[in-house]
Motif scaffolding. Structure first.
Motif, PDB file in Angstrom:
ATOM      1  N   LYS A  46       0.820  -1.212   0.000  1.00 21.54           N
ATOM      2  CA  LYS A  46       0.000   0.000   0.000  1.00 21.54           C
ATOM      3  C   LYS A  46       0.855   1.264   0.000  1.00 21.54           C
ATOM      4  CE  LYS A  46      -2.002  -1.161   3.917  1.00 21.54           C
ATOM      5  NZ  LYS A  46      -1.293  -2.425   4.229  1.00 21.54           N
ATOM      6  N   THR A  47       1.800   1.343   0.945  1.00 18.95           N
ATOM      7  CA  THR A  47       2.650   2.533   1.029  1.00 18.95           C
ATOM      8  C   THR A  47       3.481   2.666  -0.244  1.00 18.95           C
ATOM      9  OG1 THR A  47       2.727   2.500   3.436  1.00 18.95           O
ATOM     10  CG2 THR A  47       4.543   3.606   2.328  1.00 18.95           C
ATOM     11  N   THR A  48       3.956   1.541  -0.762  1.00 19.43           N
ATOM     12  CA  THR A  48       4.765   1.580  -1.983  1.00 19.43           C
ATOM     13  C   THR A  48       3.949   2.170  -3.135  1.00 19.43           C
ATOM     14  OG1 THR A  48       5.970  -0.363  -1.224  1.00 19.43           O
ATOM     15  CG2 THR A  48       6.168   0.183  -3.552  1.00 19.43           C
ATOM     16  N   PHE A  85       1.689  11.349   5.797  1.00 18.10           N
ATOM     17  CA  PHE A  85       2.423  10.090   5.879  1.00 18.10           C
ATOM     18  C   PHE A  85       1.914   9.214   7.004  1.00 18.10           C
ATOM     19  CE2 PHE A  85       5.188  12.895   3.550  1.00 18.10           C
ATOM     20  CZ  PHE A  85       5.657  12.079   2.535  1.00 18.10           C
ATOM     21  N   GLN A  86       2.376   7.959   6.984  1.00 22.75           N
ATOM     22  CA  GLN A  86       1.929   6.962   7.948  1.00 22.75           C
ATOM     23  C   GLN A  86       2.122   7.477   9.383  1.00 22.75           C
ATOM     24  OE1 GLN A  86       3.173   3.167   6.554  1.00 22.75           O
ATOM     25  NE2 GLN A  86       1.863   2.026   7.947  1.00 22.75           N
ATOM     26  N   SER A  87       3.278   8.096   9.670  1.00 22.55           N
ATOM     27  CA  SER A  87       3.421   8.802  10.944  1.00 22.55           C
ATOM     28  C   SER A  87       3.391  10.282  10.575  1.00 22.55           C
ATOM     29  CB  SER A  87       4.734   8.455  11.608  1.00 22.55           C
ATOM     30  OG  SER A  87       5.788   8.771  10.728  1.00 22.55           O
ATOM     31  N   LEU A 163      -3.202   9.890   1.610  1.00 28.24           N
ATOM     32  CA  LEU A 163      -3.243   9.732   3.064  1.00 28.24           C
ATOM     33  C   LEU A 163      -2.832   8.305   3.406  1.00 28.24           C
ATOM     34  CD1 LEU A 163      -6.788  11.343   3.529  1.00 28.24           C
ATOM     35  CD2 LEU A 163      -4.607  12.478   3.916  1.00 28.24           C
ATOM     36  N   ASP A 164      -1.710   8.160   4.107  1.00 31.19           N
ATOM     37  CA  ASP A 164      -1.205   6.820   4.433  1.00 31.19           C
ATOM     38  C   ASP A 164      -1.501   6.497   5.897  1.00 31.19           C
ATOM     39  OD1 ASP A 164      -0.023   4.390   4.448  1.00 31.19           O
ATOM     40  OD2 ASP A 164       1.982   5.084   3.851  1.00 31.19           O
ATOM     41  N   GLU A 165      -2.535   5.734   6.151  1.00 25.77           N
ATOM     42  CA  GLU A 165      -2.959   5.372   7.511  1.00 25.77           C
ATOM     43  C   GLU A 165      -2.947   6.591   8.433  1.00 25.77           C
ATOM     44  OE1 GLU A 165      -2.482   1.676   8.951  1.00 25.77           O
ATOM     45  OE2 GLU A 165      -1.655   0.759   7.152  1.00 25.77           O
TER      46      GLU A 165
END
Ligand SMILES: Nc1ncnc2c1ncn2[C@@H]1O[C@H](COP(=O)(O)OP(=O)(O)OP(=O)(O)O)[C@@H](O)[C@H]1O
Ligand SMILES: [Mg+2]
Length: 371
Positions: A46-48, A85-87, A163-165
Protein backbone atom coordinates in the motif's frame (compact mmCIF):
# COMPACT_ATOMS: atom_id res chain seq x y z
CA UNK A 1 -9.60 20.85 -10.64
CA UNK A 2 -9.35 17.28 -9.46
CA UNK A 3 -7.81 14.77 -11.79
CA UNK A 4 -7.96 11.05 -12.40
CA UNK A 5 -5.03 8.75 -11.57
CA UNK A 6 -4.31 5.81 -13.89
CA UNK A 7 -1.88 2.99 -13.29
CA UNK A 8 -0.73 0.97 -16.31
CA UNK A 9 1.18 -2.23 -15.51
CA UNK A 10 2.91 -0.56 -12.57
CA UNK A 11 5.72 -2.66 -11.11
CA UNK A 12 8.06 -1.97 -8.23
CA UNK A 13 10.83 -4.32 -7.22
CA UNK A 14 13.18 -3.53 -4.35
CA UNK A 15 16.64 -4.97 -4.80
CA UNK A 16 18.55 -5.26 -1.59
CA UNK A 17 19.73 -8.17 0.47
CA UNK A 18 16.68 -9.90 -1.00
CA UNK A 19 14.45 -9.17 -3.98
CA UNK A 20 10.96 -7.91 -3.04
CA UNK A 21 8.27 -7.65 -5.72
CA UNK A 22 6.26 -5.02 -3.87
CA UNK A 23 3.96 -4.19 -6.85
CA UNK A 24 3.25 -6.72 -9.58
CA UNK A 25 1.82 -5.19 -12.80
CA UNK A 26 -0.95 -3.13 -11.27
CA UNK A 27 -3.49 -1.48 -13.62
CA UNK A 28 -6.56 0.52 -12.62
CA UNK A 29 -8.00 4.04 -12.64
CA UNK A 30 -9.17 6.32 -9.84
CA UNK A 31 -11.82 8.78 -11.00
CA UNK A 32 -11.60 12.58 -10.51
CA UNK A 33 -12.92 13.62 -7.10
CA UNK A 34 -13.06 10.06 -5.85
CA UNK A 35 -12.21 9.05 -2.26
CA UNK A 36 -10.46 5.77 -2.96
CA UNK A 37 -9.30 3.34 -0.27
CA UNK A 38 -6.34 0.99 -0.55
CA UNK A 39 -6.91 -1.86 1.84
CA UNK A 40 -4.75 -4.89 2.55
CA UNK A 41 -2.65 -6.67 5.16
CA UNK A 42 0.70 -5.36 6.36
CA UNK A 43 3.39 -5.59 3.69
CA UNK A 44 1.00 -5.96 0.71
CA UNK A 45 2.37 -2.82 -1.00
CA UNK A 46 0.00 0.00 0.00
CA UNK A 47 2.65 2.53 1.03
CA UNK A 48 4.77 1.58 -1.98
CA UNK A 49 1.85 2.28 -4.35
CA UNK A 50 1.23 5.63 -2.63
CA UNK A 51 4.91 6.59 -2.82
CA UNK A 52 4.98 5.62 -6.52
CA UNK A 53 1.88 7.78 -7.05
CA UNK A 54 3.68 10.75 -5.50
CA UNK A 55 6.87 10.13 -7.47
CA UNK A 56 8.84 9.29 -4.31
CA UNK A 57 9.77 5.88 -5.78
CA UNK A 58 11.05 5.17 -9.29
CA UNK A 59 8.92 2.53 -11.02
CA UNK A 60 10.55 -0.72 -12.11
CA UNK A 61 8.01 -0.93 -14.94
CA UNK A 62 4.76 0.60 -16.19
CA UNK A 63 3.40 4.14 -16.23
CA UNK A 64 1.30 6.45 -14.06
CA UNK A 65 -0.97 9.19 -15.48
CA UNK A 66 -2.71 12.15 -13.86
CA UNK A 67 -5.57 12.68 -16.33
CA UNK A 68 -3.86 12.26 -19.71
CA UNK A 69 -0.46 13.45 -18.48
CA UNK A 70 2.21 10.78 -18.10
CA UNK A 71 3.86 11.70 -14.77
CA UNK A 72 6.02 8.57 -14.47
CA UNK A 73 9.33 10.46 -14.60
CA UNK A 74 8.19 13.80 -13.12
CA UNK A 75 9.88 14.41 -9.74
CA UNK A 76 7.65 14.89 -6.67
CA UNK A 77 8.32 18.63 -6.25
CA UNK A 78 7.00 19.26 -9.78
CA UNK A 79 3.74 17.49 -8.97
CA UNK A 80 1.03 19.23 -6.99
CA UNK A 81 0.39 16.60 -4.33
CA UNK A 82 -0.71 16.77 -0.71
CA UNK A 83 0.46 13.91 1.45
CA UNK A 84 -0.08 12.78 5.03
CA UNK A 85 2.42 10.09 5.88
CA UNK A 86 1.93 6.96 7.95
CA UNK A 87 3.42 8.80 10.94
CA UNK A 88 2.03 12.30 10.33
CA UNK A 89 5.08 14.08 11.81
CA UNK A 90 4.49 17.80 12.20
CA UNK A 91 7.50 20.09 12.66
CA UNK A 92 7.80 20.45 16.46
CA UNK A 93 10.02 23.55 16.29
CA UNK A 94 7.43 25.47 14.22
CA UNK A 95 4.10 26.76 15.50
CA UNK A 96 0.83 25.55 14.00
CA UNK A 97 0.62 28.45 11.52
CA UNK A 98 4.11 27.79 10.17
CA UNK A 99 3.43 24.05 9.93
CA UNK A 100 0.33 24.62 7.84
CA UNK A 101 1.85 27.48 5.83
CA UNK A 102 4.98 25.47 4.98
CA UNK A 103 3.81 24.27 1.55
CA UNK A 104 2.79 27.81 0.59
CA UNK A 105 6.06 29.36 1.81
CA UNK A 106 8.22 27.00 -0.26
CA UNK A 107 6.03 27.88 -3.25
CA UNK A 108 6.82 31.58 -2.69
CA UNK A 109 3.25 32.63 -1.83
CA UNK A 110 2.90 36.24 -0.56
CA UNK A 111 2.15 36.85 3.16
CA UNK A 112 -1.40 38.12 2.74
CA UNK A 113 -2.50 35.16 0.58
CA UNK A 114 -0.70 32.79 2.93
CA UNK A 115 -2.56 34.14 5.98
CA UNK A 116 -5.90 33.93 4.20
CA UNK A 117 -5.35 30.40 2.94
CA UNK A 118 -4.12 29.07 6.30
CA UNK A 119 -7.15 30.63 8.04
CA UNK A 120 -9.52 29.12 5.46
CA UNK A 121 -8.05 25.65 5.72
CA UNK A 122 -7.96 25.70 9.54
CA UNK A 123 -11.67 26.62 9.45
CA UNK A 124 -12.29 23.70 7.12
CA UNK A 125 -10.61 21.19 9.44
CA UNK A 126 -12.45 22.67 12.42
CA UNK A 127 -9.50 24.31 14.24
CA UNK A 128 -9.96 28.12 14.00
CA UNK A 129 -9.36 28.50 17.76
CA UNK A 130 -6.14 26.51 17.67
CA UNK A 131 -4.89 28.85 14.95
CA UNK A 132 -5.66 31.87 17.16
CA UNK A 133 -3.66 30.39 20.05
CA UNK A 134 -1.03 29.14 17.57
CA UNK A 135 0.95 26.82 19.89
CA UNK A 136 3.62 24.29 19.01
CA UNK A 137 1.99 21.10 17.62
CA UNK A 138 3.41 19.19 20.60
CA UNK A 139 0.80 21.01 22.74
CA UNK A 140 -2.08 19.54 20.70
CA UNK A 141 -4.08 16.35 21.18
CA UNK A 142 -3.65 13.46 18.74
CA UNK A 143 -6.86 14.37 16.90
CA UNK A 144 -5.87 18.03 16.62
CA UNK A 145 -2.41 17.14 15.30
CA UNK A 146 -4.08 14.90 12.77
CA UNK A 147 -6.27 17.76 11.56
CA UNK A 148 -3.23 20.05 11.32
CA UNK A 149 -1.48 17.39 9.22
CA UNK A 150 -4.49 17.27 6.87
CA UNK A 151 -4.62 21.10 6.75
CA UNK A 152 -0.90 21.20 5.90
CA UNK A 153 -1.46 18.78 3.01
CA UNK A 154 -4.50 20.66 1.67
CA UNK A 155 -3.45 24.30 2.01
CA UNK A 156 -1.86 24.70 -1.43
CA UNK A 157 -4.87 23.21 -3.29
CA UNK A 158 -3.19 20.00 -4.38
CA UNK A 159 -4.40 18.14 -7.43
CA UNK A 160 -4.26 14.87 -5.49
CA UNK A 161 -4.34 14.04 -1.78
CA UNK A 162 -2.54 10.93 -0.48
CA UNK A 163 -3.24 9.73 3.06
CA UNK A 164 -1.20 6.82 4.43
CA UNK A 165 -2.96 5.37 7.51
CA UNK A 166 -3.54 8.91 8.83
CA UNK A 167 -5.64 7.69 11.77
CA UNK A 168 -3.32 4.92 12.95
CA UNK A 169 -2.16 6.82 16.05
CA UNK A 170 -5.62 7.70 17.34
CA UNK A 171 -7.82 5.81 19.79
CA UNK A 172 -10.85 3.93 18.45
CA UNK A 173 -13.48 6.57 19.19
CA UNK A 174 -11.49 9.46 17.77
CA UNK A 175 -10.65 7.35 14.73
CA UNK A 176 -14.32 6.89 13.94
CA UNK A 177 -14.95 10.61 14.34
CA UNK A 178 -11.94 11.63 12.25
CA UNK A 179 -12.74 9.26 9.41
CA UNK A 180 -16.12 10.95 9.05
CA UNK A 181 -14.33 14.31 9.18
CA UNK A 182 -11.92 13.28 6.45
CA UNK A 183 -14.82 12.18 4.28
CA UNK A 184 -16.58 15.51 4.91
CA UNK A 185 -13.45 17.55 4.08
CA UNK A 186 -12.78 15.45 0.98
CA UNK A 187 -16.33 15.97 -0.28
CA UNK A 188 -16.08 19.76 0.27
CA UNK A 189 -12.75 20.06 -1.55
CA UNK A 190 -13.49 17.34 -4.14
CA UNK A 191 -9.78 16.50 -4.40
CA UNK A 192 -9.02 13.04 -5.78
CA UNK A 193 -7.89 11.21 -2.65
CA UNK A 194 -6.25 7.89 -1.87
CA UNK A 195 -6.71 6.72 1.71
CA UNK A 196 -4.57 3.79 2.83
CA UNK A 197 -5.61 1.60 5.71
CA UNK A 198 -5.42 -1.98 6.87
CA UNK A 199 -8.67 -1.59 8.81
CA UNK A 200 -11.56 -3.03 6.80
CA UNK A 201 -14.24 -1.24 8.77
CA UNK A 202 -12.50 2.08 8.17
CA UNK A 203 -12.13 1.39 4.43
CA UNK A 204 -15.75 0.34 4.07
CA UNK A 205 -16.95 3.37 5.99
CA UNK A 206 -14.90 6.02 4.24
CA UNK A 207 -14.28 4.97 0.65
CA UNK A 208 -16.38 5.64 -2.43
CA UNK A 209 -14.58 2.58 -3.78
CA UNK A 210 -11.90 0.30 -2.41
CA UNK A 211 -9.10 -1.83 -3.79
CA UNK A 212 -8.19 -4.95 -1.84
CA UNK A 213 -4.46 -5.63 -2.15
CA UNK A 214 -2.47 -8.75 -1.33
CA UNK A 215 1.19 -9.52 -2.07
CA UNK A 216 1.60 -6.66 -4.57
CA UNK A 217 -1.56 -7.51 -6.50
CA UNK A 218 -5.00 -5.91 -6.58
CA UNK A 219 -7.46 -8.68 -5.79
CA UNK A 220 -10.65 -6.69 -6.33
CA UNK A 221 -11.92 -3.15 -6.85
CA UNK A 222 -15.45 -1.95 -6.13
CA UNK A 223 -17.73 -0.22 -3.66
CA UNK A 224 -17.84 -1.83 -0.22
CA UNK A 225 -21.32 -3.08 -1.03
CA UNK A 226 -20.23 -4.73 -4.28
CA UNK A 227 -17.22 -6.38 -2.69
CA UNK A 228 -19.13 -7.53 0.40
CA UNK A 229 -21.90 -9.13 -1.65
CA UNK A 230 -19.84 -10.33 -4.64
CA UNK A 231 -16.30 -11.14 -3.49
CA UNK A 232 -13.99 -12.53 -6.20
CA UNK A 233 -12.32 -15.10 -3.97
CA UNK A 234 -12.07 -16.52 -0.47
CA UNK A 235 -9.36 -14.08 0.65
CA UNK A 236 -11.38 -10.98 -0.30
CA UNK A 237 -14.57 -12.42 1.19
CA UNK A 238 -12.91 -12.89 4.55
CA UNK A 239 -11.06 -9.56 4.45
CA UNK A 240 -14.21 -7.52 3.78
CA UNK A 241 -16.41 -8.89 6.52
CA UNK A 242 -16.20 -12.33 8.04
CA UNK A 243 -16.76 -15.53 6.04
CA UNK A 244 -17.19 -19.05 7.42
CA UNK A 245 -15.72 -21.73 5.14
CA UNK A 246 -16.64 -25.38 4.65
CA UNK A 247 -14.80 -27.75 2.32
CA UNK A 248 -16.85 -30.06 0.16
CA UNK A 249 -17.49 -31.75 -3.20
CA UNK A 250 -20.05 -30.76 -5.79
CA UNK A 251 -22.60 -33.59 -6.22
CA UNK A 252 -25.04 -32.02 -8.68
CA UNK A 253 -25.85 -28.62 -10.05
CA UNK A 254 -28.55 -27.35 -12.34
CA UNK A 255 -29.92 -23.85 -13.01
CA UNK A 256 -27.91 -22.32 -10.17
CA UNK A 257 -29.11 -24.92 -7.66
CA UNK A 258 -26.23 -26.89 -6.12
CA UNK A 259 -25.95 -29.94 -3.94
CA UNK A 260 -22.59 -30.11 -2.20
CA UNK A 261 -21.44 -32.92 0.06
CA UNK A 262 -19.64 -31.17 2.92
CA UNK A 263 -16.65 -32.91 4.48
CA UNK A 264 -18.34 -32.03 7.75
CA UNK A 265 -20.41 -35.12 8.61
CA UNK A 266 -20.91 -35.82 4.84
CA UNK A 267 -23.82 -33.43 5.07
CA UNK A 268 -25.63 -32.89 1.74
CA UNK A 269 -26.13 -29.14 1.41
CA UNK A 270 -28.67 -27.91 -1.16
CA UNK A 271 -28.52 -24.21 -1.94
CA UNK A 272 -28.32 -21.56 -4.67
CA UNK A 273 -25.00 -19.81 -4.03
CA UNK A 274 -23.08 -17.05 -5.74
CA UNK A 275 -20.21 -18.72 -7.59
CA UNK A 276 -16.83 -16.93 -7.69
CA UNK A 277 -16.26 -15.34 -11.13
CA UNK A 278 -14.25 -17.52 -13.51
CA UNK A 279 -14.78 -20.68 -11.47
CA UNK A 280 -16.05 -23.46 -13.75
CA UNK A 281 -18.01 -25.84 -11.53
CA UNK A 282 -18.53 -29.49 -12.39
CA UNK A 283 -19.73 -32.57 -10.59
CA UNK A 284 -17.13 -34.22 -8.39
CA UNK A 285 -15.14 -31.01 -8.07
CA UNK A 286 -13.64 -30.06 -4.72
CA UNK A 287 -14.65 -26.55 -3.64
CA UNK A 288 -14.94 -24.27 -0.67
CA UNK A 289 -18.38 -23.12 0.46
CA UNK A 290 -18.72 -19.78 2.30
CA UNK A 291 -21.45 -18.35 4.53
CA UNK A 292 -21.48 -14.97 6.27
CA UNK A 293 -22.23 -15.07 10.04
CA UNK A 294 -25.60 -13.38 9.46
CA UNK A 295 -26.59 -16.09 6.96
CA UNK A 296 -26.15 -19.12 9.21
CA UNK A 297 -28.57 -20.16 11.95
CA UNK A 298 -28.22 -22.32 15.04
CA UNK A 299 -30.86 -24.28 16.88
CA UNK A 300 -30.76 -26.02 20.23
CA UNK A 301 -32.21 -29.36 19.10
CA UNK A 302 -29.50 -31.75 17.97
CA UNK A 303 -30.39 -33.68 14.83
CA UNK A 304 -28.19 -36.63 13.82
CA UNK A 305 -26.84 -36.41 10.26
CA UNK A 306 -26.72 -32.61 10.26
CA UNK A 307 -23.75 -30.34 10.96
CA UNK A 308 -23.27 -30.15 14.70
CA UNK A 309 -21.11 -27.94 16.86
CA UNK A 310 -20.56 -26.79 20.41
CA UNK A 311 -21.06 -23.18 21.50
CA UNK A 312 -17.81 -21.70 22.81
CA UNK A 313 -18.67 -18.06 23.43
CA UNK A 314 -21.84 -15.97 23.24
CA UNK A 315 -21.30 -12.24 22.74
CA UNK A 316 -23.95 -9.51 22.74
CA UNK A 317 -22.87 -7.03 20.09
CA UNK A 318 -25.79 -4.61 20.19
CA UNK A 319 -27.71 -5.38 17.01
CA UNK A 320 -26.84 -9.08 16.97
CA UNK A 321 -25.85 -11.88 19.29
CA UNK A 322 -22.71 -13.61 18.03
CA UNK A 323 -22.28 -17.34 18.66
CA UNK A 324 -18.81 -18.78 18.26
CA UNK A 325 -19.35 -22.44 17.53
CA UNK A 326 -16.64 -25.11 17.39
CA UNK A 327 -17.20 -27.79 14.75
CA UNK A 328 -15.59 -31.21 14.76
CA UNK A 329 -14.10 -32.01 11.36
CA UNK A 330 -11.97 -35.15 11.07
CA UNK A 331 -10.46 -34.48 14.44
CA UNK A 332 -9.70 -30.83 13.61
CA UNK A 333 -11.56 -28.17 15.47
CA UNK A 334 -12.90 -25.33 13.37
CA UNK A 335 -14.60 -22.31 14.88
CA UNK A 336 -17.34 -20.51 12.98
CA UNK A 337 -19.32 -17.38 13.82
CA UNK A 338 -23.09 -17.21 13.64
CA UNK A 339 -24.94 -13.91 14.18
CA UNK A 340 -28.51 -14.22 15.42
CA UNK A 341 -30.91 -11.28 15.78
CA UNK A 342 -31.66 -12.26 19.37
CA UNK A 343 -30.60 -14.77 21.96
CA UNK A 344 -31.59 -18.35 21.11
CA UNK A 345 -33.76 -19.69 23.93
CA UNK A 346 -32.31 -22.65 25.76
CA UNK A 347 -28.80 -22.39 24.22
CA UNK A 348 -25.91 -21.62 26.56
CA UNK A 349 -22.13 -21.74 26.29
CA UNK A 350 -20.79 -25.32 25.93
CA UNK A 351 -24.17 -26.60 24.65
CA UNK A 352 -24.33 -28.69 21.51
CA UNK A 353 -26.22 -27.09 18.58
CA UNK A 354 -27.24 -27.83 14.98
CA UNK A 355 -26.05 -25.47 12.24
CA UNK A 356 -28.74 -24.55 9.72
CA UNK A 357 -27.90 -23.44 6.20
CA UNK A 358 -30.47 -21.25 4.43
CA UNK A 359 -31.04 -22.14 0.78
CA UNK A 360 -30.97 -18.75 -0.89
CA UNK A 361 -27.53 -17.55 0.21
CA UNK A 362 -23.91 -18.67 0.38
CA UNK A 363 -20.87 -18.65 -1.90
CA UNK A 364 -18.74 -21.15 -3.77
CA UNK A 365 -15.00 -20.47 -4.08
CA UNK A 366 -12.11 -22.40 -5.58
CA UNK A 367 -10.63 -25.16 -3.45
CA UNK A 368 -7.51 -24.16 -1.56
CA UNK A 369 -6.87 -20.45 -1.86
CA UNK A 370 -5.95 -18.38 1.15
CA UNK A 371 -8.66 -17.36 3.56
N1 LIG B 1 12.76 0.71 0.66
C1 LIG B 1 12.51 -0.60 0.66
N2 LIG B 1 13.48 -1.50 0.45
C2 LIG B 1 13.21 -2.82 0.42
N3 LIG B 1 11.99 -3.36 0.60
C3 LIG B 1 10.97 -2.52 0.80
C4 LIG B 1 11.16 -1.09 0.85
N4 LIG B 1 9.97 -0.51 1.07
C5 LIG B 1 9.07 -1.52 1.16
N5 LIG B 1 9.66 -2.71 1.00
C6 LIG B 1 8.99 -4.03 1.01
O1 LIG B 1 7.92 -3.98 0.06
C7 LIG B 1 6.77 -4.65 0.56
C8 LIG B 1 5.61 -3.71 0.60
O2 LIG B 1 5.85 -2.72 1.60
P1 LIG B 1 4.83 -1.54 1.93
O3 LIG B 1 5.50 -0.62 2.87
O4 LIG B 1 4.35 -0.96 0.64
O5 LIG B 1 3.65 -2.33 2.66
P2 LIG B 1 2.30 -1.77 3.31
O6 LIG B 1 1.18 -2.45 2.61
O7 LIG B 1 2.31 -0.29 3.32
O8 LIG B 1 2.39 -2.35 4.80
P3 LIG B 1 1.95 -1.68 6.21
O9 LIG B 1 0.44 -1.90 6.32
O10 LIG B 1 2.69 -2.49 7.21
O11 LIG B 1 2.32 -0.23 6.21
C9 LIG B 1 7.18 -5.22 1.91
O12 LIG B 1 7.57 -6.54 1.74
C10 LIG B 1 8.34 -4.34 2.33
O13 LIG B 1 9.21 -5.03 3.19
MG1 LIG C 1 2.39 1.14 4.84
Amino acid sequence: MSSSISYKDVQKTFTGSQLVHALKKISFTIEPGELFCLLGPSGCGKTTLLRCTAGLETLTGGRIFYDDTDVTTIPPFRRNIGMVFQSFALYPHMNVFENVAYGLRVRGTDEATMKRKVAEIMDLVGLPDVLKRNPSPTALSGGQQQRVAVARALVYDPQILLLDEPLANLDAKLRRHMRAEIRRIQKVTNITTIFVTHDQEEAMAIGDRLAIMKDGIIEQIGSSDEIYHNPNNAFVSNFIGKMNFFEGTIMTHKDGQYTVKLDMNNYALSFSPKVAPGLATKEGQRIKVGFRPEHLRIKGEVTEGEVLGRVRIIQHLGQVVRYEVALEAQGNERVIEVDMLGKVQGVAESDQVTIEFPEQVGFIFAEGGEE
